[in-house]
Design a protein around this motif. Structure first.
Motif, PDB file in Angstrom:
ATOM      1  N   CYS A 262       0.828  -1.211   0.000  1.00 51.33           N
ATOM      2  CA  CYS A 262       0.000   0.000   0.000  1.00 51.33           C
ATOM      3  C   CYS A 262       0.857   1.254   0.000  1.00 51.33           C
ATOM      4  CB  CYS A 262      -0.921   0.014   1.223  1.00 51.33           C
ATOM      5  SG  CYS A 262      -2.289  -1.151   1.155  1.00 51.33           S
ATOM      6  N   THR A 264       4.095   1.572  -0.829  1.00 51.35           N
ATOM      7  CA  THR A 264       4.883   1.695  -2.067  1.00 51.35           C
ATOM      8  C   THR A 264       4.021   2.226  -3.201  1.00 51.35           C
ATOM      9  OG1 THR A 264       6.420  -0.054  -1.426  1.00 51.35           O
ATOM     10  CG2 THR A 264       6.210   0.411  -3.781  1.00 51.35           C
ATOM     11  N   ILE A 265       2.801   1.700  -3.342  1.00 54.15           N
ATOM     12  CA  ILE A 265       1.902   2.169  -4.399  1.00 54.15           C
ATOM     13  C   ILE A 265       1.534   3.630  -4.178  1.00 54.15           C
ATOM     14  CG2 ILE A 265      -0.465   1.926  -5.276  1.00 54.15           C
ATOM     15  CD1 ILE A 265      -0.080  -1.096  -5.065  1.00 54.15           C
ATOM     16  N   CYS A 269       2.559   6.391  -6.997  1.00 59.88           N
ATOM     17  CA  CYS A 269       1.496   7.204  -7.594  1.00 59.88           C
ATOM     18  C   CYS A 269       1.665   8.682  -7.238  1.00 59.88           C
ATOM     19  CB  CYS A 269       0.130   6.705  -7.139  1.00 59.88           C
ATOM     20  SG  CYS A 269      -0.327   5.094  -7.819  1.00 59.88           S
ATOM     21  N   LEU A 316      -5.651  -1.187  -2.528  1.00 58.10           N
ATOM     22  CA  LEU A 316      -4.469  -0.704  -3.244  1.00 58.10           C
ATOM     23  C   LEU A 316      -4.829   0.440  -4.188  1.00 58.10           C
ATOM     24  CD1 LEU A 316      -2.655  -4.059  -4.113  1.00 58.10           C
ATOM     25  CD2 LEU A 316      -2.110  -2.459  -2.283  1.00 58.10           C
ATOM     26  N   GLY A 320      -3.449   4.254  -4.079  1.00 55.99           N
ATOM     27  CA  GLY A 320      -2.837   4.848  -5.263  1.00 55.99           C
ATOM     28  C   GLY A 320      -3.480   6.169  -5.644  1.00 55.99           C
TER      29      GLY A 320
END
Length: 413
Positions: A262, A264-265, A269, A316, A320
């Motif tokens: 989560c 990292t995304i 983004c 997720l 993002g």
């Protein structure tokens, strides 16, 4: 005439020259943000290893950011006096040593000591980075410079959990943190190779000019409004980094590995949003509206996470979308400070303003860590949405104060 005024007034600067300084400052910023987020993704492992609570782990972040705040406020003066390059090199070296120190820690208090050392290293980056960008990058490319600066910071935050969680799962958390320290020293080596590009003389007083106190900038109300804005921004950031993924995992039954994704995304983004935000920031007059729109959308995403029920893939997607919206606001956020900064005081102003960032990140883990320990997972996400709403009001307050000051300073006909 200093280099800042030359860039704003004169001959076009080649793209290669601007790109070189933007790239070097960017990788240094990546290393700073990477180092900020080494411990938080490892909280589940560290909690078991050292038999501590989430609140105690949050205290490690508080120590880091309290120290960073003090150093950041002071380092702005050092940067203006000595130039940014030696300060930057010292900061990176301390971050690398601290990461290696984490990897060999045998007690919670060793982690706390190295958190303090990392805070010293982290405290130099914003005064250094913005002094280099504002004085060495040509004015037409400054919005894009802020965009790249924000993107590299987000990528550093994205890289940290991806790297340390993967290496922890494959080997151990000690191996992960040792590798992180090695990466910081690689960045330092690159900057040493290209150190000539980072050369910037300290600002010298102009002969015959009125010499003002180095603390005169503290009398500018907009500087303090920017400080407040970054305080609230830091609380949002801290919640996203340390607690929101775990809160979403508990609320929506997301697997541990997916919960680690989560963040990292969100950061990847966010970096994408900053690309768009760099173009939108080309018109400084609309920066407050861009900040308001971006964080407004982000607040809606946080509310959806708090109040709905979703499968893992949708969680997720929402992270993002929240990251992309926040990223759009990033370059315009930095322009809020630029528009409130007196000539030749970049280091001091950015040091003081970004001290609000460190204070917010020091306070937030104590409050939201306690909420996590008491199972208030929905409350954590609702609190995140509330803080994003406060950010919107704070951005427009910066504009109001700056416009009021301009009117008061205008000569009477």
């Amino acid at each position: 005439m200093n280099s800042s005024s030359t860039l704003h007034a004169g001959t076009p600067v080649p793209l290669k020259a601007d790109a070189g300084i933007i790239g070097l400052v960017g990788i240094a910023h990546l290393a700073s943000h990477f180092s900020q987020l080494l411990l938080a993704p490892l909280f589940p492992w560290l909690k078991d290893e050292f038999s501590v609570s989430y609140a105690e782990l949050g205290l490690l972040m508080t120590i880091f950011f309290v120290v960073s705040c003090a150093v950041q406020a002071l380092s702005g003066f050092v940067v203006d006096r000595m130039g940014p390059r030696p300060v930057l090199f010292a900061g990176l070296a301390l971050l690398g040593v601290a990461a290696l120190g984490y990897s060999v820690s045998t007690s919670y208090w060793m982690l706390a000591c190295f958190s303090a050392l990392a805070g010293v290293g982290n405290g130099v980056f914003h005064p250094v980075d913005y002094t280099l960008l504002n004085r060495k990058v040509s004015a037409p490319r400054l919005g894009h410079a802020y965009s790249v600066h924000g993107i590299t910071g987000s990528l550093g935050w994205a890289l940290a959990p991806a790297m340390v969680v993967s290496l922890t799962l494959a080997f151990s958390w000690r191996v992960a943190l040792g590798a992180a320290g090695a990466l910081v020293f690689v960045v330092l080596a690159i900057l040493l190779v290209y150190r000539d590009k980072l050369s910037l003389k300290a600002i010298q007083p102009v002969a015959g000019a009125v010499v003002e106190s180095s603390l005169t900038f503290l009398k500018i109300p907009a500087v303090w409004m920017c400080f407040a804005f970054f305080f609230w921004y830091a609380i949002v950031l801290s919640v996203v980094q340390a607690f929101a993924p775990e809160a979403a995992r508990q609320l929506h039954g997301v697997p541990l590995a997916m919960a680690a994704m989560c963040l990292t995304i969100y950061m990847v983004c966010s970096a994408g949003g900053m690309v768009l935000g760099g173009f939108l920031a080309s018109d400084p007059a609309r920066c407050e509206r861009i900040v308001g729109t971006g964080f407004g959308i982000a607040a809606v995403m946080a509310l959806l996470l708090a109040l709905g029920s979703y499968p893992g893939w949708m969680v997720l997607v929402l992270f993002g979308a929240m990251g992309f919206a926040s990223g759009i606001a990033g370059p315009s956020r930095d322009l809020l400070v630029k528009k409130s900064t007196p000539e030749n005081a970049s280091g001091r102003v950015y040091g003081a303003v970004y001290a609000g960032l460190d204070i917010g990140q020091a306070v937030s883990p104590l409050i939201f860590g306690l909420m996590m320990d008491h199972g208030q997972y929905r409350g954590v996400l609702l609190g995140l949405a509330l803080m994003q709403g406060v950010l919107i009001a704070s951005a427009f307050n910066v504009r109001r104060v700056r416009r009021t000051a301009t009117v008061l300073a205008a000569p009477v006909a």
